[in-house]
Design a protein around this motif. Structure first.
Motif, PDB file in Angstrom:
ATOM      1  N   ILE A   1      -0.951   1.373  21.402  1.00 53.06           N
ATOM      2  CA  ILE A   1      -0.423   0.350  20.503  1.00 53.06           C
ATOM      3  C   ILE A   1       0.951   0.811  20.018  1.00 53.06           C
ATOM      4  O   ILE A   1       1.118   1.961  19.604  1.00 53.06           O
ATOM      5  CB  ILE A   1      -1.368   0.138  19.313  1.00 53.06           C
ATOM      6  CG1 ILE A   1      -2.756  -0.306  19.801  1.00 53.06           C
ATOM      7  CG2 ILE A   1      -0.797  -0.878  18.329  1.00 53.06           C
ATOM      8  CD1 ILE A   1      -3.807  -0.315  18.708  1.00 53.06           C
ATOM      9  N   VAL A   2       1.930  -0.073  20.087  1.00 51.23           N
ATOM     10  CA  VAL A   2       3.287   0.240  19.632  1.00 51.23           C
ATOM     11  C   VAL A   2       3.737  -0.848  18.670  1.00 51.23           C
ATOM     12  O   VAL A   2       3.700  -2.038  19.015  1.00 51.23           O
ATOM     13  CB  VAL A   2       4.287   0.331  20.807  1.00 51.23           C
ATOM     14  CG1 VAL A   2       5.632   0.851  20.314  1.00 51.23           C
ATOM     15  CG2 VAL A   2       3.748   1.211  21.927  1.00 51.23           C
ATOM     16  N   VAL A   3       4.152  -0.440  17.475  1.00 45.89           N
ATOM     17  CA  VAL A   3       4.647  -1.400  16.481  1.00 45.89           C
ATOM     18  C   VAL A   3       6.081  -1.033  16.109  1.00 45.89           C
ATOM     19  O   VAL A   3       6.467   0.135  16.125  1.00 45.89           O
ATOM     20  CB  VAL A   3       3.757  -1.443  15.223  1.00 45.89           C
ATOM     21  CG1 VAL A   3       2.390  -1.989  15.549  1.00 45.89           C
ATOM     22  CG2 VAL A   3       3.650  -0.060  14.588  1.00 45.89           C
ATOM     23  N   LYS A   4       6.860  -2.048  15.779  1.00 46.42           N
ATOM     24  CA  LYS A   4       8.263  -1.863  15.413  1.00 46.42           C
ATOM     25  C   LYS A   4       8.434  -2.081  13.917  1.00 46.42           C
ATOM     26  O   LYS A   4       7.969  -3.081  13.373  1.00 46.42           O
ATOM     27  CB  LYS A   4       9.142  -2.851  16.188  1.00 46.42           C
ATOM     28  CG  LYS A   4      10.628  -2.738  15.866  1.00 46.42           C
ATOM     29  CD  LYS A   4      11.448  -3.755  16.653  1.00 46.42           C
ATOM     30  CE  LYS A   4      11.302  -5.149  16.090  1.00 46.42           C
ATOM     31  NZ  LYS A   4      12.222  -6.119  16.733  1.00 46.42           N
ATOM     32  N   ALA A   5       9.116  -1.146  13.271  1.00 45.03           N
ATOM     33  CA  ALA A   5       9.400  -1.238  11.836  1.00 45.03           C
ATOM     34  C   ALA A   5      10.896  -1.412  11.628  1.00 45.03           C
ATOM     35  O   ALA A   5      11.694  -0.616  12.129  1.00 45.03           O
ATOM     36  CB  ALA A   5       8.914   0.013  11.114  1.00 45.03           C
ATOM     37  N   THR A   6      11.287  -2.467  10.920  1.00 42.29           N
ATOM     38  CA  THR A   6      12.685  -2.646  10.536  1.00 42.29           C
ATOM     39  C   THR A   6      12.917  -1.990   9.176  1.00 42.29           C
ATOM     40  O   THR A   6      11.978  -1.572   8.494  1.00 42.29           O
ATOM     41  CB  THR A   6      13.037  -4.132  10.452  1.00 42.29           C
ATOM     42  OG1 THR A   6      12.268  -4.737   9.393  1.00 42.29           O
ATOM     43  CG2 THR A   6      12.740  -4.842  11.765  1.00 42.29           C
ATOM     44  N   HIS A   7      14.173  -1.909   8.767  1.00 41.73           N
ATOM     45  CA  HIS A   7      14.477  -1.371   7.447  1.00 41.73           C
ATOM     46  C   HIS A   7      13.844  -2.231   6.360  1.00 41.73           C
ATOM     47  O   HIS A   7      13.367  -1.709   5.342  1.00 41.73           O
ATOM     48  CB  HIS A   7      15.996  -1.304   7.250  1.00 41.73           C
ATOM     49  CG  HIS A   7      16.646  -0.188   8.008  1.00 41.73           C
ATOM     50  ND1 HIS A   7      16.850   1.060   7.472  1.00 41.73           N
ATOM     51  CD2 HIS A   7      17.115  -0.126   9.278  1.00 41.73           C
ATOM     52  CE1 HIS A   7      17.438   1.844   8.361  1.00 41.73           C
ATOM     53  NE2 HIS A   7      17.614   1.151   9.474  1.00 41.73           N
ATOM     54  N   LEU A   8      13.804  -3.540   6.551  1.00 38.35           N
ATOM     55  CA  LEU A   8      13.173  -4.416   5.565  1.00 38.35           C
ATOM     56  C   LEU A   8      11.683  -4.133   5.456  1.00 38.35           C
ATOM     57  O   LEU A   8      11.117  -4.133   4.356  1.00 38.35           O
ATOM     58  CB  LEU A   8      13.412  -5.873   5.931  1.00 38.35           C
ATOM     59  CG  LEU A   8      12.875  -6.916   4.941  1.00 38.35           C
ATOM     60  CD1 LEU A   8      13.842  -8.082   4.810  1.00 38.35           C
ATOM     61  CD2 LEU A   8      11.513  -7.438   5.371  1.00 38.35           C
ATOM     62  N   ASN A   9      11.017  -3.894   6.600  1.00 40.43           N
ATOM     63  CA  ASN A   9       9.591  -3.556   6.561  1.00 40.43           C
ATOM     64  C   ASN A   9       9.347  -2.315   5.709  1.00 40.43           C
ATOM     65  O   ASN A   9       8.408  -2.269   4.907  1.00 40.43           O
ATOM     66  CB  ASN A   9       9.059  -3.301   7.970  1.00 40.43           C
ATOM     67  CG  ASN A   9       9.067  -4.526   8.856  1.00 40.43           C
ATOM     68  OD1 ASN A   9       9.313  -4.423  10.061  1.00 40.43           O
ATOM     69  ND2 ASN A   9       8.799  -5.692   8.296  1.00 40.43           N
ATOM     70  N   MET A  10      10.198  -1.306   5.875  1.00 41.53           N
ATOM     71  CA  MET A  10       9.992  -0.050   5.166  1.00 41.53           C
ATOM     72  C   MET A  10      10.281  -0.203   3.670  1.00 41.53           C
ATOM     73  O   MET A  10       9.537   0.325   2.827  1.00 41.53           O
ATOM     74  CB  MET A  10      10.872   1.048   5.764  1.00 41.53           C
ATOM     75  CG  MET A  10      10.606   1.324   7.243  1.00 41.53           C
ATOM     76  SD  MET A  10       8.873   1.698   7.631  1.00 41.53           S
ATOM     77  CE  MET A  10       8.653   3.259   6.781  1.00 41.53           C
ATOM     78  N   THR A  11      11.347  -0.901   3.303  1.00 44.09           N
ATOM     79  CA  THR A  11      11.636  -1.086   1.876  1.00 44.09           C
ATOM     80  C   THR A  11      10.572  -1.948   1.208  1.00 44.09           C
ATOM     81  O   THR A  11      10.202  -1.715   0.050  1.00 44.09           O
ATOM     82  CB  THR A  11      13.023  -1.701   1.661  1.00 44.09           C
ATOM     83  OG1 THR A  11      13.103  -2.966   2.329  1.00 44.09           O
ATOM     84  CG2 THR A  11      14.117  -0.789   2.200  1.00 44.09           C
ATOM     85  N   ALA A  12      10.053  -2.954   1.942  1.00 38.69           N
ATOM     86  CA  ALA A  12       8.960  -3.771   1.394  1.00 38.69           C
ATOM     87  C   ALA A  12       7.699  -2.938   1.236  1.00 38.69           C
ATOM     88  O   ALA A  12       6.928  -3.130   0.285  1.00 38.69           O
ATOM     89  CB  ALA A  12       8.699  -4.966   2.305  1.00 38.69           C
ATOM     90  N   GLY A  13       7.466  -2.012   2.167  1.00 43.36           N
ATOM     91  CA  GLY A  13       6.315  -1.125   2.040  1.00 43.36           C
ATOM     92  C   GLY A  13       6.420  -0.238   0.815  1.00 43.36           C
ATOM     93  O   GLY A  13       5.424  -0.004   0.117  1.00 43.36           O
ATOM     94  N   ILE A  14       7.626   0.266   0.534  1.00 44.13           N
ATOM     95  CA  ILE A  14       7.834   1.083  -0.670  1.00 44.13           C
ATOM     96  C   ILE A  14       7.534   0.263  -1.926  1.00 44.13           C
ATOM     97  O   ILE A  14       6.856   0.729  -2.845  1.00 44.13           O
ATOM     98  CB  ILE A  14       9.274   1.621  -0.703  1.00 44.13           C
ATOM     99  CG1 ILE A  14       9.511   2.595   0.452  1.00 44.13           C
ATOM    100  CG2 ILE A  14       9.565   2.304  -2.036  1.00 44.13           C
ATOM    101  CD1 ILE A  14      10.955   3.012   0.612  1.00 44.13           C
ATOM    102  N   ALA A  15       8.047  -0.968  -1.964  1.00 43.60           N
ATOM    103  CA  ALA A  15       7.805  -1.827  -3.125  1.00 43.60           C
ATOM    104  C   ALA A  15       6.320  -2.111  -3.303  1.00 43.60           C
ATOM    105  O   ALA A  15       5.799  -2.094  -4.431  1.00 43.60           O
ATOM    106  CB  ALA A  15       8.581  -3.134  -2.967  1.00 43.60           C
ATOM    107  N   SER A  16       5.629  -2.368  -2.202  1.00 39.59           N
ATOM    108  CA  SER A  16       4.197  -2.659  -2.268  1.00 39.59           C
ATOM    109  C   SER A  16       3.416  -1.446  -2.749  1.00 39.59           C
ATOM    110  O   SER A  16       2.496  -1.556  -3.555  1.00 39.59           O
ATOM    111  CB  SER A  16       3.695  -3.102  -0.894  1.00 39.59           C
ATOM    112  OG  SER A  16       2.322  -3.393  -0.927  1.00 39.59           O
ATOM    113  N   LEU A  17       3.792  -0.267  -2.257  1.00 34.20           N
ATOM    114  CA  LEU A  17       3.081   0.950  -2.645  1.00 34.20           C
ATOM    115  C   LEU A  17       3.269   1.237  -4.134  1.00 34.20           C
ATOM    116  O   LEU A  17       2.303   1.543  -4.849  1.00 34.20           O
ATOM    117  CB  LEU A  17       3.590   2.127  -1.814  1.00 34.20           C
ATOM    118  CG  LEU A  17       2.899   3.458  -2.094  1.00 34.20           C
ATOM    119  CD1 LEU A  17       1.548   3.501  -1.397  1.00 34.20           C
ATOM    120  CD2 LEU A  17       3.752   4.625  -1.644  1.00 34.20           C
ATOM    121  N   LEU A  18       4.492   1.139  -4.616  1.00 32.80           N
ATOM    122  CA  LEU A  18       4.755   1.457  -6.018  1.00 32.80           C
ATOM    123  C   LEU A  18       4.124   0.442  -6.971  1.00 32.80           C
ATOM    124  O   LEU A  18       3.853   0.760  -8.131  1.00 32.80           O
ATOM    125  CB  LEU A  18       6.262   1.531  -6.262  1.00 32.80           C
ATOM    126  CG  LEU A  18       6.991   2.694  -5.581  1.00 32.80           C
ATOM    127  CD1 LEU A  18       8.485   2.622  -5.851  1.00 32.80           C
ATOM    128  CD2 LEU A  18       6.429   4.035  -6.042  1.00 32.80           C
TER     129      LEU A  18
END
Length: 589
Positions: free
Chosen positions: A278-295
């Motif tokens: 399985i291969v998934v692609k992460a954009t910069h927006l995906n990562m910043t949204a992940g940070i916001a969701s985690l916090l």
């Protein structure tokens, strides 16, 4: 001496006052940390649904029409801004990032030099552009001693050199051949795999390829470099980067600026037997949204911060999207960051002592700060609770202390400042596993399969902290489900007075509602059964496959998986309860 006379009425009033004080201090019901009504309905569901599907569930705090969060702050538009942008809390002292002392200024300088040094070491990548990428493949063991280079590469990733992150050497061949992404131009490996990787690269790669070696400051593999050069493979060492990045040639290197829609990294995971990875692609927006969701899982006063001198410890490997998000969020908030795991850089160790992995975080010889917030796996949670239970049951006042703490937990309140905490609980925690669960610890997040009800109750009792449950997925950079930080709903804890197996129950507690910026619905034939209730009967839990959508959800690029109108099937099943929380089925073996 004055002659003081006290009549019977005064004695009676003083006695009543003393009784009220004692009742208020030891016997009155404390106020819950969160209003029970907020736990009675934890997610909102849309009123419209399709056949064999539930409505769309969102976190109650988000609402159905509100936009989903894409970044933790306006200044964080790409991953690089996590270091260079303004911090949520300003750091006043040096912090430890993966057991390395680094100030903010030093980290910014390292991130500036890293892409320059890599391009000078491997000139064949200089012509790479956003449309003609030269990816950097990383194959590093999930160990605290080898994780720092991966974090630094992630912080400095350029749009023309995205990362390809592998969790195991078994996936090297499909990654070198480019499954859903351009073939890598640089391979970053630990020295233990050097011989095997050189052979694999020579066999699978057509164009020029560079190998960057980690964990070999003595250059023990230098003898292989000459023979590899004859095969078109350039071998360099991690230590070479910093010297060449500060040379005169550094001024010639022009780094490319990233946009939030640019690809940041590709994550690999093993598929089921006889299936492609399985291969998934992460954009910069995906990562910043992940940070916001985690916090967002933390209350505002409980988030990691430099002001509170926080250190975050995580058992989630950096070669997974969520593991990287936890590290990036820690860096942005100004907190320190440590990894929980085997310090030997090994792949798939045969025997793992999870209690020892926790205890080493409190090793006084290393003089490193103990964690204040821990993201732990179910196995680490199991080991921690069992050690605490063993010490607790040996205490002569265990039964009395449990009744007092149980009274507070049932009322939805927990703290570490009560009389019995000072008499029993604090000392017990300081004497177990080096004091890793001691007074410095203020938050525990369980990442993965939720525990049985008895184990949850025992955890609340023994840690004197809420146990937040977080359900991850390869398909999202943030959580899928996460419980309310102060959710103390659990069965009674009188069972802890006996030496019983807390983990034998097949039942599981819920993993919470959808995370703050994820939408969820369940799909399957059993969904209609859950929506059909007998007249006057109780509402049924609805069971189905989990589909998610949101800014932190990653795109699958290997050609597999089920995707429909932006919704992604994460390959797991769950049932949703009437209060909007989800119980995820155990992973299939």
């Amino acid at each position: 001496m004055p002659d003081i006379e006290i009549d019977n009425l005064t004695v009676l009033l003083l006695t009543l006052l003393a009784g009220l004080l004692i009742y208020h201090r030891f016997f009155s019901t404390p106020q819950p940390l969160v209003h029970p009504l907020l736990l009675g309905k934890q997610s909102e569901v849309s009123t419209v649904r399709k056949k064999n599907e539930t409505g769309i569930y969102r976190s109650w705090a988000t609402g159905q029409n509100a936009p989903l969060t894409v970044r933790p702050a306006n200044s964080v538009k790409i991953v690089h801004d996590v270091v260079t942008g303004p911090k949520a809390s300003k750091s006043t002292s040096q912090r430890y990032i993966l057991d390395t002392p680094l100030s903010d200024e030093a980290l910014i300088e390292i991130i500036r030099l890293l892409p320059i040094g890599i391009e000078l070491l491997f000139p064949h990548t200089a012509s790479a552009t956003k449309t003609s990428q030269a990816p950097i493949l990383t194959l590093l063991p999930p160990s605290p001693t080898s994780a720092l280079p991966l974090l630094l590469l992630s912080l400095s990733a350029a749009p023309n050199k995205p990362l390809v992150i592998l969790p195991t050497p078994r996936l090297l061949t499909p990654a070198l051949r480019g499954t859903g992404h351009p073939a890598p131009a640089i391979v970053v490996i630990h020295v233990n795999l050097l011989d095997d990787v050189v052979e694999q690269v020579a066999e699978d790669c057509q164009g020029p390829v560079g190998i960057l070696v980690i964990g070999d400051p003595q250059r023990t593999g230098a003898g292989l470099a000459k023979s590899a050069q004859n095969r078109g493979i350039s071998i360099k060492w991690w230590e070479d980067i910093w010297e060449i990045a500060e040379s005169r040639d550094a001024s010639k290197v022009k780094t490319q600026e990233a946009h939030y829609e640019d690809v940041h990294s590709y994550y690999y995971a093993e598929g089921k037997e006889d299936e492609r990875p399985i291969v998934v692609k992460a954009t910069h927006l995906n990562m910043t949204a992940g940070i916001a969701s985690l916090l967002s899982l933390f209350p505002a006063d409980k988030r990691p911060s430099a002001a509170l001198h926080d250190t975050v410890a995580s058992a989630v490997p950096l070669n997974t999207p969520l593991g990287m998000t936890i590290a990036l969020a820690s860096v942005w908030t100004g907190a320190g960051f440590r990894m929980i795991g085997n310090h030997e850089p090994l792949w798939d160790p045969e025997e793992v002592d999870h209690a020892a992995e926790l205890e080493i975080l409190a090793d006084p010889k290393k003089n490193l700060p103990k964690p204040t917030i821990m993201f732990i796996s179910p196995k680490h949670h199991h080991a921690l609770v069992e050690r605490l239970q063993y010490t607790y049951t040996a205490h002569p006042f265990a039964a009395v202390a449990a009744r007092h703490k149980n009274h507070s937990i049932r009322a939805g309140h927990i703290d570490r400042d009560s009389l019995w905490d000072r008499v029993l609980w604090s000392g017990m925690r300081e004497n177990v596993l080096g004091g890793i669960a001691g007074q410095r610890l203020r938050g525990v997040i369980l990442v993965g399969d939720a525990p049985p009800p008895n184990a949850l109750g025992a955890s609340h009792l023994l840690l004197s902290l809420p146990l937040t449950r977080l359900h991850p997925s390869l398909y999202t950079a943030g959580p899928v489900f996460v419980t309310h930080f102060y959710d103390l709903q659990s069965p009674g804890v009188s069972h802890i007075l006996k030496e019983v197996n807390l983990w034998k129950s097949a039942d599981k507690v819920h993993s919470g509602p959808p995370a703050s910026n994820v939408e969820v619905f369940l799909k399957g034939d059993k969904v209609e059964d859950g929506h059909t209730n007998d007249q006057g009967g109780e509402a049924k839990a609805i069971h189905g496959g989990i589909w998610i959508r949101g800014p932190s959800v990653l795109e699958r690029v290997d050609g597999g998986g089920n995707v429909s109108d932006g919704w992604v099937d994460i390959g797991e099943h769950a049932k949703v309860q009437t209060n909007g929380t989800f119980i995820v089925d155990p992973p299939s073996l």
